[in-house]
Design a protein around this motif. Structure first.
Motif, PDB file in Angstrom:
ATOM      1  N   ARG A 443       0.824  -1.164   0.134  1.00  0.00           N
ATOM      2  CA  ARG A 443       0.282   0.056  -0.170  1.00  0.00           C
ATOM      3  C   ARG A 443       0.920   1.138   0.057  1.00  0.00           C
ATOM      4  O   ARG A 443       1.937   1.235   0.428  1.00  0.00           O
ATOM      5  CB  ARG A 443      -0.670   0.048   1.395  1.00  0.00           C
ATOM      6  N   VAL A 461      -0.929  -2.956   7.528  1.00  0.00           N
ATOM      7  CA  VAL A 461      -1.687  -1.781   7.863  1.00  0.00           C
ATOM      8  C   VAL A 461      -2.524  -1.800   9.169  1.00  0.00           C
ATOM      9  O   VAL A 461      -3.268  -2.944   9.003  1.00  0.00           O
ATOM     10  CB  VAL A 461      -2.270  -1.164   6.718  1.00  0.00           C
ATOM     11  N   ILE A 462      -2.611  -1.088   9.749  1.00  0.00           N
ATOM     12  CA  ILE A 462      -3.436  -1.365  11.106  1.00  0.00           C
ATOM     13  C   ILE A 462      -4.471  -0.406  11.160  1.00  0.00           C
ATOM     14  O   ILE A 462      -4.328   0.793  10.665  1.00  0.00           O
ATOM     15  CB  ILE A 462      -2.352  -0.645  12.490  1.00  0.00           C
ATOM     16  N   LEU A 463      -5.598  -0.827  11.338  1.00  0.00           N
ATOM     17  CA  LEU A 463      -6.973  -0.080  11.473  1.00  0.00           C
ATOM     18  C   LEU A 463      -7.390  -0.011  12.906  1.00  0.00           C
ATOM     19  O   LEU A 463      -7.687  -0.965  13.730  1.00  0.00           O
ATOM     20  CB  LEU A 463      -8.057  -0.787  10.905  1.00  0.00           C
ATOM     21  N   SER A 464      -7.244   1.494  13.449  1.00  0.00           N
ATOM     22  CA  SER A 464      -7.531   1.637  14.799  1.00  0.00           C
ATOM     23  C   SER A 464      -8.382   2.728  15.105  1.00  0.00           C
ATOM     24  O   SER A 464      -8.269   3.876  14.571  1.00  0.00           O
ATOM     25  CB  SER A 464      -5.970   1.929  15.587  1.00  0.00           C
ATOM     26  N   GLY A 466     -10.833   3.694  13.275  1.00  0.00           N
ATOM     27  CA  GLY A 466     -11.390   4.360  12.342  1.00  0.00           C
ATOM     28  C   GLY A 466     -10.099   4.910  11.418  1.00  0.00           C
ATOM     29  O   GLY A 466     -10.175   5.446  10.399  1.00  0.00           O
ATOM     30  N   TYR A 467      -8.854   4.785  12.050  1.00  0.00           N
ATOM     31  CA  TYR A 467      -7.848   5.412  11.388  1.00  0.00           C
ATOM     32  C   TYR A 467      -7.025   4.293  10.761  1.00  0.00           C
ATOM     33  O   TYR A 467      -6.782   3.132  11.366  1.00  0.00           O
ATOM     34  CB  TYR A 467      -6.808   6.186  12.438  1.00  0.00           C
ATOM     35  N   ARG A 468      -6.173   4.636   9.574  1.00  0.00           N
ATOM     36  CA  ARG A 468      -5.386   3.625   8.802  1.00  0.00           C
ATOM     37  C   ARG A 468      -4.198   4.108   9.386  1.00  0.00           C
ATOM     38  O   ARG A 468      -3.714   5.172   8.823  1.00  0.00           O
ATOM     39  CB  ARG A 468      -5.485   3.656   7.340  1.00  0.00           C
ATOM     40  N   SER A 491      -0.513  -4.703  14.721  1.00  0.00           N
ATOM     41  CA  SER A 491      -1.929  -4.467  15.422  1.00  0.00           C
ATOM     42  C   SER A 491      -1.839  -5.189  16.445  1.00  0.00           C
ATOM     43  O   SER A 491      -1.491  -6.308  16.634  1.00  0.00           O
ATOM     44  CB  SER A 491      -3.095  -4.377  14.494  1.00  0.00           C
ATOM     45  N   ARG A 497     -11.116  -0.416  21.078  1.00  0.00           N
ATOM     46  CA  ARG A 497     -10.790   0.050  19.288  1.00  0.00           C
ATOM     47  C   ARG A 497     -10.755  -1.026  18.506  1.00  0.00           C
ATOM     48  O   ARG A 497     -10.468  -0.652  17.311  1.00  0.00           O
ATOM     49  CB  ARG A 497      -9.525   0.749  19.596  1.00  0.00           C
ATOM     50  N   GLU A 499      -8.502  -2.786  17.156  1.00  0.00           N
ATOM     51  CA  GLU A 499      -6.993  -2.883  17.149  1.00  0.00           C
ATOM     52  C   GLU A 499      -6.186  -1.572  17.782  1.00  0.00           C
ATOM     53  O   GLU A 499      -6.784  -0.477  17.462  1.00  0.00           O
ATOM     54  CB  GLU A 499      -6.685  -2.838  15.484  1.00  0.00           C
ATOM     55  N   LYS A 535      -1.368   7.888  16.276  1.00  0.00           N
ATOM     56  CA  LYS A 535      -0.431   6.722  15.790  1.00  0.00           C
ATOM     57  C   LYS A 535       0.310   6.010  16.791  1.00  0.00           C
ATOM     58  O   LYS A 535       1.308   5.382  16.754  1.00  0.00           O
ATOM     59  CB  LYS A 535       0.408   7.232  14.867  1.00  0.00           C
TER      60      LYS A 535
END
Ligand code: ATP
Ligand code: MG
Length: 571
Positions: A443, A461-464, A466-468, A491, A497, A499, A535
């Motif tokens: 990505r 990629v971490i999805l926490s 609602g944030y990438r 993650s 959350r 993650e 982050k």
């Protein structure tokens, strides 16, 4: 974002082959090859002719040292002489035929390069494997490939013998041994070479015929067998050799990667020899920082290529003890390089690190070419070999600044330097393609200036909440803190959350005995200050080392699995 103007490098910074990016992107053309192409005849033998006619500066084609005073220097003519003999060994004594597969497992010794060239001359398909394979790995590779011949040394031969009865296609075993020891069922390379002549006519290889099968690094799962055609690397790596490595026939390139990876073919075979440069090789059984620094200061190496993990180790040394008089250009590829590491390397050597981004499946996809402004943290601009676009999961190109899949356009014409298939796995091959694009599985996004930014492997990629979050940005922030030697960010499950960001951290020597809970708080504050606060790693674990592939890449997948296989922690 910081932009480093290339002219700010105070050592020999003038690019030899680069004018400006737009000119190269629009005017660069690969030579048109319609029928046959053979790298040995069409490139190596041409350099040998030039050498003979005095058209190449005195510079070996291969320069091998073992760190114990043994040294080999071969010109292109000598490489031709030895590899033609080996080609005769293959065809006359081993009855190998065009398209037969040859499995090669040797450490960094000159014979490794000879086998590469002999395969080209005979049109046999080379499968290089790392010397760290187990008997099980070897069995898988021999069976899947149906290799007819194996070339290895006395240390690995017993492992091959363990599995050989289960590999009916394997009918020729060649051992490279400099002691006089003999092994039943094996033929000794030195003996064989003494029975053949050095006259050999290179076979005509159709340009799209298979040339090599490389194994991917296995960062995300089992290594994939990736097939390339005769013209793929042999022509496509011109971009690597010319613009990224900035090589000419006067240069000496040292690339430290293991002989089992496509990266060695990229730099230490094709990229360098397309440009007529000298390939420098150090036997170095294990990556050793002081050997590397001594070698860089002792030999006239102009161009250095190593992995980000190696640069991270090198800057932990006292580099002021060394001087790097000949060194002009440094590059890295295979993983993201942290801007902090680039800065420290620059302080110690006066040279920037130029990043290259690519895969076993491709030639260079993007890079900072010498002469181009560097945006630290970016993987540079698209290689002229490819039309690189950021696309969504359906293969539709996205606008600048939007994160998506890093893709390569394959319609209406598939680039000749993209792999042909994963051997024996048509489903996996087909999965890589979406609409008009090959998807890399990585990505990233493209900025307004056309620079590409690597966010992470799609799975990392971490999805926490609602944030990438790309692990690389958090790792870059962490390594700016002097307590951090390296880190891996993954993650981790969280009841609220879903993650959260977790960092596994290897501490620098001076921080090893510090109070850990204080360090956790300091590092969290630090990340919040140097990057967007959301982050910051909510969880931190200090570890002695990170799980890595044999080629030294961080295996975030392993850490992630560990996190998700345990019960989520209550806050
Ligand atoms: P496997 O495919 O078996 O999981 P791998 O992807 O690591 O292993 P390689 O083909 O050696 O195998 O590596 C290519 C990958 O390495 C790229 O897809 C990308 O994820 C990563 N990579 C290479 N260069 C860079 C770079 N400069 N910055 C960030 N990542 C990079
Ligand atoms: Mg991969």
């Amino acid at each position: 974002r910081i932009i480093i103007r290339d002219s700010h490098t105070h050592k020999a910074c003038h690019p030899k082959n680069f004018t400006d990016y737009d000119t190269i992107k629009h005017e660069f053309k690969f030579p048109q090859i319609s029928g046959h192409f053979n790298f040995a005849e069409d490139v190596l033998d041409k350099w040998a002719e030039k050498e003979k006619a005095g058209g190449r500066a005195p510079n070996p084609a291969l320069w091998w040292v073992d760190g114990q005073r043994r040294e080999v220097q071969w010109s292109f003519e000598e490489l031709g002489f030895h590899s033609r003999k080996l080609a005769n060994v293959f065809t006359e004594l081993c009855q190998l035929r065009q398209r037969d597969r040859v499995f090669l497992m040797l450490p960094r010794i000159p014979e490794w390069w000879l086998v590469n060239i002999a395969c080209l001359r005979t049109g046999t398909v080379l499968l290089p494997g790392t010397c760290q394979l187990t008997a099980r790995d070897i069995l898988h590779r021999l069976r899947t490939s149906g290799a007819k011949c194996v070339v290895t040394d006395e240390f690995l031969a017993p492992l091959v013998d363990e599995v050989a009865p289960q590999c009916p296609a394997l009918n020729c075993k060649i051992i490279v041994s400099h002691s006089n020891s003999r092994r039943d069922g094996w033929r000794n390379l030195q003996d064989l070479m003494s029975h053949v002549s050095s006259n050999h006519v290179c076979v005509k290889t159709p340009r799209d015929d298979p040339m090599s099968i490389f194994f991917t690094s296995g960062t995300t799962g089992s290594p994939k067998m990736t097939q390339h055609s005769q013209c793929s690397f042999g022509i496509g790596l011109t971009v690597n050799g010319k613009y990224w490595l900035d090589l000419t026939a006067r240069d000496v390139l040292w690339n430290t990667s293991d002989t089992g990876w496509a990266k060695t073919a990229w730099s230490s075979v094709y990229g360098a020899w397309i440009q007529g440069s000298c390939v420098f090789v150090h036997r170095m059984p294990r990556f050793d920082t002081s050997t590397v620094l001594e070698t860089l200061s002792k030999f006239p190496i102009t161009t250095f290529c190593t992995a980000p993990t190696a640069y991270r180790m090198l800057i932990q040394e006292d580099m002021s003890k060394y001087s790097f008089g000949s060194l002009q250009h440094c590059v890295c590829a295979g993983e993201p390089i942290n801007p902090e590491v680039m800065q420290k390397w620059k302080q110690a050597t006066g040279l920037h690190i130029y990043e290259g981004y690519g895969q076993t499946e491709t030639v260079l996809i993007a890079g900072t070419f010498k002469g181009m402004d560097i945006k630290p943290g970016s993987i540079g601009k698209a290689s002229p070999a490819y039309d690189v676009q950021i696309v969504d999961d359906e293969g539709t190109p996205l606008s600048k600044g939007t994160e998506g899949n890093i893709g390569i356009r394959v319609k209406p014409h598939k680039p000749f330097c993209l792999f042909t298939e994963y051997t024996g796995d048509p489903e996996k091959t087909a999965e890589c393609y979406r609409a008009d694009f090959y998807l890399t599985g990585d990505r990233g996004y493209m900025d307004e200036d056309g620079y590409l930014w690597f966010v992470g492997r799609a799975d990392d990629v971490i999805l926490s909440a609602g944030y990438r979050i790309g692990p690389f940005e958090v790792e870059n922030a962490l390594i700016e803190h002097e307590a951090v030697a390296e880190s891996a960010v993954v993650s981790s499950p969280d009841p609220i959350r879903g993650e959260v960001v977790k960092a596994f951290i290897v501490l620098t020597a001076e921080y090893e005995s510090h109070d850990k809970s204080q360090l956790v708080a300091d590092l969290q504050t630090h990340v919040k200050q140097v990057t967007a606060p959301y982050k910051y790693p909510r969880k931190i674990e200090f570890v002695e080392q990170l799980p890595k592939t044999i080629s030294g890449k961080i295996r975030r997948v392993e850490l992630r699995k560990r996190e998700w296989s345990t019960k989520p922690e209550a806050e």
